[in-house]
Scaffold this motif. Structure first.
Motif, mmCIF file in Angstrom:
data_model
loop_
_atom_site.group_PDB
_atom_site.id
_atom_site.type_symbol
_atom_site.label_atom_id
_atom_site.label_comp_id
_atom_site.label_asym_id
_atom_site.label_seq_id
_atom_site.Cartn_x
_atom_site.Cartn_y
_atom_site.Cartn_z
ATOM 1 N N THR A 148 47.988 40.124 46.034
ATOM 2 C CA THR A 148 47.314 40.121 47.171
ATOM 3 C C THR A 148 46.475 41.297 47.456
ATOM 4 O OG1 THR A 148 49.088 38.643 48.179
ATOM 5 C CG2 THR A 148 47.295 39.477 49.780
ATOM 6 N N SER A 161 44.706 34.720 51.817
ATOM 7 C CA SER A 161 45.341 33.564 52.144
ATOM 8 C C SER A 161 46.168 33.860 53.365
ATOM 9 C CB SER A 161 46.089 33.018 51.045
ATOM 10 O OG SER A 161 47.208 33.924 50.694
ATOM 11 N N PRO A 169 37.914 33.988 45.688
ATOM 12 C CA PRO A 169 38.775 32.802 45.322
ATOM 13 C C PRO A 169 38.724 32.688 43.485
ATOM 14 C CG PRO A 169 37.321 32.288 47.275
ATOM 15 C CD PRO A 169 36.706 33.693 46.633
ATOM 16 N N SER A 228 38.980 35.666 51.799
ATOM 17 C CA SER A 228 39.744 35.307 50.609
ATOM 18 C C SER A 228 41.093 35.652 50.661
ATOM 19 C CB SER A 228 39.081 36.102 49.630
ATOM 20 O OG SER A 228 39.051 37.386 49.575
#
Length: 427
Positions: free
Chosen positions: A8, A410, A18, A408
């Motif tokens: 991440t 999440s 993405p 982007s």
């Protein structure tokens, strides 16, 4: 070695994209739509390229509810290039309006009318101003570039956050203290300061249009918070943003500009007039009217970069029926998760910016665990990286930790970071 799914990434830019969009882009780079050529190999003058540009413009207009009386330009040079472009173009527009006011319908060489040209020169010398609200590193750089191009007499620092915050950024001065010029060529502000973690919570009241629709000429840099919140586009004369945070790849810069600042309403003054007035002439690739006239194709534009941006926009429109408002709700939720985790341990973490203006997008804080802050922050970064939380190191000028909450990232990624922040504090 970690896989892509293990990471991440919270870097400040270029940002994460993405995975599904990158996979499609990789195919397009090799063979676009069965043409046998990759998208980066197709001519920027082709109908295929024009369609990609026009689709991206339409989708951006849909996402942000951009009115029809605004033009969308794809340019190069990044946000830093726009520091120059706004100074050139809006100073030129000011001169055009002032010339019309003084000369009326008189045409021809202005120097053929000595009294009128002297009146215009005096107006430029005394009244041409660009106002800057300096609230962080990027707005400071914008003001420095404006002064470099136009000279200090044409630059007005209407507000400087450092003067009310002990010489440091981290706040936004109260609007009642702003010293705005009368009829400034433009008022510039950076909506979200990427380095310093400061974001305007709303459009400034003192810059709003009056009931008659007139008001300050407002230009904003939204490079790091575009597409994260609904914005009152009509309050701006122009908005610009680099693509590499929430829109796509490094390489294109988007300008959304009111058409009333373009021909046929306003044209840039002649080079001869600008030189007579001792004002700079913009490079042609930074002249908005030249870019608009050519549908962003005055020079070779990276159509591949526009394509990627277009795919990001299409995904946003598919994901959120209410468009950018849907993304804003997710962005706000992610930011709250991270801030709640930080604030739960005030003896361990210190948020750098004032709570009233802290950024939802670039969350900047220090780790004060133990007696050695530098050691604590190194440990935080090392342990975070081991868990797949990367890109968290603060800007070199500020230090500390910076979690960039771009679109982007999440919700699950933000939750993972929040859990780590709590676990590190309790370890």
């Amino acid at each position: 070695m970690p896989s892509r799914s293990d990471i991440t990434y919270f870097g400040a830019g270029p940002a994460l994209l993405p995975t599904d969009i990158l996979e499609e882009a990789a195919k397009a780079l090799l063979n676009y739509n069965g043409t046998g050529l990759g998208l980066a190999e197709h001519s920027h003058r082709s109908p295929l390229a024009a369609d990609i540009i026009n689709q991206a413009k339409a989708d951006l207009a849909s996402c942000l509810d951009i009115p029809d009386d605004y033009e969308i330009l794809f340019m190069q040079g990044g946000g830093t290039g726009q520091f120059s472009a706004i100074a050139y173009n809006f100073a030129g527009a000011w001169v055009t309006r002032k010339h019309k006011e003084i000369f009326g319908d008189i045409e021809g060489d202005p120097t053929d009318h000595p009294k009128l040209i002297q009146q215009l020169k005096q107006a430029v010398d005394n009244d041409l101003k660009i106002d800057y609200l300096v609230t962080g590193s990027w707005s400071q750089k914008a003001s420095v570039e404006g002064e470099r191009l136009l000279g200090s007499k044409h630059i007005n620092i209407a507000a400087d956050a450092r003067k009310t915050n002990g010489g440091k950024f981290g706040t936004i001065p109260d609007e009642s203290t702003w010293k705005l010029s009368e009829n400034a060529a433009l008022v510039y502000f950076c909506f979200n300061e990427t380095v310093d973690g400061v974001e305007f919570p709303a459009f400034p009241k003192s810059l709003e249009p009056r009931p008659d629709g007139k008001g300050p000429i407002v230009v904003a840099d939204m490079s790091s918070n575009i597409l994260t919140r609904k914005i009152p586009v009509r309050n701006f004369s122009a908005i610009f943003f680099g693509a590499q945070k929430n829109l796509g790849l490094t390489g294109i810069t988007v300008v959304v500009i009111k058409k009333s600042f373009l021909p046929p309403t306003i044209s840039q003054p002649s080079m001869a007039l600008m030189r007579y007035l001792a004002l700079p002439v913009p490079p042609i690739i930074f002249q908005y009217e030249a870019i608009a006239k050519n549908n962003s194709l005055y020079n070779t534009l990276s159509i591949f970069d526009v394509y990627v941006a277009g795919q990001v926009l299409k995904k946003l429109l598919r994901t959120y029926p209410n468009k950018v408002e849907g993304q804003q709700a997710v962005t706000d939720k992610k930011a709250q998760l991270i801030y709640d985790a930080i604030e739960a341990f005030p003896e361990i973490y210190k948020i750098i910016s004032d709570k009233a203006v802290r950024s939802r997008i670039n969350i900047c804080f220090r780790v004060t665990k133990g007696d050695d802050v530098d050691a604590a922050e190194r440990a935080f970064l090392e342990e975070g990286t081991a868990q797949g939380l990367t890109g968290l190191k603060g800007h070199r000028s500020l230090g500390g930790i910076r979690a960039s909450n771009y679109n982007s990232v999440s919700l699950e990624g933000a939750e993972k970071l929040a859990r780590f922040i709590r676990a590190f504090a309790m370890s």
